[in-house]
Design an enzyme around this catalytic site. Structure first.
Site, short mmCIF file in Angstrom:
data_model
loop_
_atom_site.label_atom_id
_atom_site.label_comp_id
_atom_site.label_asym_id
_atom_site.label_seq_id
_atom_site.Cartn_x
_atom_site.Cartn_y
_atom_site.Cartn_z
CG ASP A 13 -2.04 -0.98 1.13
OD1 ASP A 13 -2.32 -1.46 -0.01
OD2 ASP A 13 -2.65 -1.30 2.17
CB ALA A 234 8.78 2.70 6.79
CE LYS A 235 3.06 0.96 2.96
NZ LYS A 235 3.67 -0.15 2.21
NE ARG A 236 10.96 0.84 10.40
CZ ARG A 236 11.57 0.83 9.23
NH1 ARG A 236 11.28 -0.11 8.35
NH2 ARG A 236 12.46 1.75 8.92
#
Ligand code: GLU
Length: 297
Positions: A13, A234-236
């Site tokens: 995503d 970032a996603k994290r």
């Protein structure tokens, strides 16, 4: 035709930083009366379903594009034609080096760290024959310049290194640096708006464009989104995608640009390239009901 573009890699995503870059690319193109094309860079790192989700998230922001979505995986004939053209002019060579061999080779004086040391540039026919039996060759550009200058609306005249860049990997996959140049030229893209992590790649891409008979685009390399400790978002980092943030996403992205409006089209009025913020955007995800585990390292 003059056009801008967005070129996502469908590896997952898009987060708010990616969406912000996409919105900027769309605003720059539409405001200057250009077409806007959407190109999925799916030669590598494809996650099933990611393309559909990315395109849906972009459309939900009000980003529209002209013509069909273009996929790099369907364009091998254009890349092969470009390689044939370069090869026919003696501008390619086979390279058998591993990453490790490149790192360990003594580098040429003044070469930037990690630059290709030229090991396979001038192999004899016999040597090349022998190496072919060891591993499949990558194809590199035989660059005849060591630097090239591009125009960037935010960075001005930017000069950077040109090297013997890989154009097709040893596993046969066309390299990003070739695909991006071939596609931008062929799609009529004359304005490239993207994250400033790619600024240093622009000179070698523009140089390659000239070798392929194209006029390099003008560039707008925009600042990236960072997390609260100054790393690339970032996603994290938590709730950072349109899926996480829901309908608030548009307002968050617009506000990060100092713009207000209900739709992307509304933002065109207050927008100009000169007003793009020059500093990275620090994004703090809202607290969620199920926070991610804190990272331990
Ligand atoms: N596909 C690249 C990315 O998602 C963008 C390449 C470009 O805009 O030139 O990082």
């Amino acid at each position: 035709m003059a056009a801008g573009r967005f070129a996502p890699s469908p590896s997952g995503d898009l987060h708010v930083g990616n969406l912000r870059t996409a919105l900027l690319a769309w605003l720059c193109a539409r405001q200057s009366g250009r077409d806007f094309v959407m190109r999925v860079e799916d030669l590598d790192r494809v996650r099933p379903g990611a393309e559909e989700r990315q395109l849906a998230d972009l459309a939900a922001l009000g980003i529209d594009w002209d013509g069909p979505v273009v996929r790099q995986s369907e364009r091998a004939r254009y890349y092969d034609a470009a390689l044939a053209s370069l090869g026919g002019r003696g501008l390619l060579f086979e390279c058998f080096c591993t990453r490790r061999e490149i790192l360990e080779a003594p580098s040429a004086p003044h070469a930037p760290p990690g630059a290709y040391p030229g090991t396979c540039r001038d192999l004899s026919d016999d040597e090349r024959e022998r190496r072919r039996a060891e591993r499949p060759a990558a194809l590199r550009l035989r660059a005849e310049a060591s630097s090239f200058t591009v125009d960037d609306a935010l960075h001005g005249t930017y000069e950077g290194a040109v090297d013997d860049v890989v154009l097709r990997r040893g596993d046969g996959v066309v390299a990003y640096n070739l695909a991006v140049v071939v596609d931008d030229a062929q799609q009529g893209v004359d304005q490239v708006v993207r994250g400033d992590d790619l600024l240093s790649s622009a000179p070698r891409q523009a140089y390659l464009a000239t070798l392929l008979g194209a006029v390099p685009p003008t560039y707008v390399h925009v600042p990236l989104a960072l997390n609260t400790v100054g790393q690339r978002l970032a996603k994290r980092d938590g709730a950072v995608t349109a899926r996480d943030l829901g309908p608030a996403t548009f307002g968050i992205v617009a506000a990060s640009l100092g713009l207000q409006g209900e739709t992307a089209a509304n933002l065109l009025d207050g927008f100009s390239v000169d007003r793009i913020p020059r500093e990275p955007w620090v994004f703090e995800p809202p607290a969620t009901s199920s926070p991610e585990q804190p990272r331990t390292s």
